[in-house]
Design a protein around this motif. Structure first.
Motif, PDB file in Angstrom:
ATOM      1  N   GLU A  68       4.699  -1.881   5.913  1.00  0.00           N
ATOM      2  CA  GLU A  68       3.621  -1.098   6.505  1.00  0.00           C
ATOM      3  C   GLU A  68       3.034  -0.199   5.424  1.00  0.00           C
ATOM      4  OE1 GLU A  68       2.212  -0.975   9.655  1.00  0.00           O
ATOM      5  OE2 GLU A  68       3.376  -2.790  10.030  1.00  0.00           O
ATOM      6  N   VAL A  69       1.732   0.016   5.489  1.00  0.00           N
ATOM      7  CA  VAL A  69       1.083   0.947   4.574  1.00  0.00           C
ATOM      8  C   VAL A  69       1.619   2.342   4.868  1.00  0.00           C
ATOM      9  CG1 VAL A  69      -1.128   2.033   3.993  1.00  0.00           C
ATOM     10  CG2 VAL A  69      -0.993  -0.443   4.316  1.00  0.00           C
ATOM     11  N   ASP A  70       1.996   3.043   3.809  1.00  0.00           N
ATOM     12  CA  ASP A  70       2.426   4.435   3.958  1.00  0.00           C
ATOM     13  C   ASP A  70       1.155   5.274   4.021  1.00  0.00           C
ATOM     14  OD1 ASP A  70       3.415   7.111   3.534  1.00  0.00           O
ATOM     15  OD2 ASP A  70       5.241   6.202   2.727  1.00  0.00           O
ATOM     16  N   PRO A  71       1.018   6.127   5.034  1.00  0.00           N
ATOM     17  CA  PRO A  71      -0.211   6.909   5.145  1.00  0.00           C
ATOM     18  C   PRO A  71      -0.370   7.937   4.029  1.00  0.00           C
ATOM     19  CG  PRO A  71       1.367   7.604   6.808  1.00  0.00           C
ATOM     20  CD  PRO A  71       1.938   6.380   6.138  1.00  0.00           C
ATOM     21  N   ARG A  72       0.696   8.239   3.313  1.00  0.00           N
ATOM     22  CA  ARG A  72       0.651   9.238   2.240  1.00  0.00           C
ATOM     23  C   ARG A  72       0.565   8.530   0.897  1.00  0.00           C
ATOM     24  NH1 ARG A  72       6.426  11.073   3.260  1.00  0.00           N
ATOM     25  NH2 ARG A  72       6.488   8.835   3.074  1.00  0.00           N
ATOM     26  N   PHE A  73      -0.457   8.803   0.134  1.00  0.00           N
ATOM     27  CA  PHE A  73      -0.563   8.174  -1.177  1.00  0.00           C
ATOM     28  C   PHE A  73       0.454   8.766  -2.152  1.00  0.00           C
ATOM     29  CE2 PHE A  73      -2.566   8.340  -5.483  1.00  0.00           C
ATOM     30  CZ  PHE A  73      -2.294   7.024  -5.807  1.00  0.00           C
ATOM     31  N   GLY A  74       0.377  10.053  -2.400  1.00  0.00           N
ATOM     32  CA  GLY A  74       1.225  10.676  -3.411  1.00  0.00           C
ATOM     33  C   GLY A  74       2.697  10.652  -3.088  1.00  0.00           C
ATOM     34  N   ARG A  75       3.038  10.708  -1.823  1.00  0.00           N
ATOM     35  CA  ARG A  75       4.440  10.753  -1.404  1.00  0.00           C
ATOM     36  C   ARG A  75       4.917   9.448  -0.768  1.00  0.00           C
ATOM     37  NH1 ARG A  75       5.990  15.880  -2.343  1.00  0.00           N
ATOM     38  NH2 ARG A  75       4.381  17.466  -2.290  1.00  0.00           N
TER      39      ARG A  75
ATOM     40  N   GLY B  51       0.533  13.697  -5.705  1.00  0.00           N
ATOM     41  CA  GLY B  51      -0.677  12.873  -5.708  1.00  0.00           C
ATOM     42  C   GLY B  51      -1.218  12.651  -7.105  1.00  0.00           C
ATOM     43  N   ILE B  52      -1.205  13.697  -7.899  1.00  0.00           N
ATOM     44  CA  ILE B  52      -1.694  13.588  -9.277  1.00  0.00           C
ATOM     45  C   ILE B  52      -0.830  12.609 -10.064  1.00  0.00           C
ATOM     46  CG2 ILE B  52      -1.986  14.850 -11.447  1.00  0.00           C
ATOM     47  CD1 ILE B  52      -2.696  17.326  -9.691  1.00  0.00           C
TER      48      ILE B  52
END
Length: 127
Positions: A15-22, A52-53
């Motif tokens: 499943e796609v994780d809704p959080r990009f950085g974490r 995120g960075i």
């Protein structure tokens, strides 16, 4: 085209994780062949700040053309934008479904980051 997709596990059925950085993982997927490389993002999962960075810098270094995720914050978006990496927010489903939807041309690139999370969205008290 190389796609960077935030994922909850390390395979195309994730499943796609809704959080990009974490996100637990970021999958770098070739849009045509669906071959992929797994980036273990565990160092950023519990980072105090800058997750995120760091994730954005990693996918830029890996040559990603597009990031597909649920939420890309303003600092990560800025890093990606400066590197000419396009972003698609509000993505859901499995990684494989996301690649198919991308290949069908059904996503719109973001022109800015998701809104800064504040108050109740960041886990604060409802007012």
């Amino acid at each position: 085209m190389k796609l960077a997709i935030s994922a909850r596990s390390s395979d195309l059925g994730a499943e796609v994780d809704p959080r990009f950085g974490r996100a637990a993982y970021i999958l770098l997927v070739d849009a045509d062949s669906k071959s992929f490389e797994v980036i273990d993002n565990s160092a950023n999962v519990n980072a105090f700040k800058g997750a995120g960075i760091q994730a954005a810098a990693t996918v830029c270094d890996k040559g990603a053309d597009v990031v597909l995720t649920g939420y890309c914050g303003p600092k990560a978006y800025q890093v990606l934008n400066q590197a000419s990496v396009k972003v698609v927010n509000d993505v859901t489903g499995t990684v494989e479904e996301v690649v198919d939807t991308f290949n069908a041309g059904k996503y719109t690139y973001a022109t800015e980051s998701n809104a800064e999370r504040t108050g109740s969205e960041a886990g604060g008290k409802h007012g």
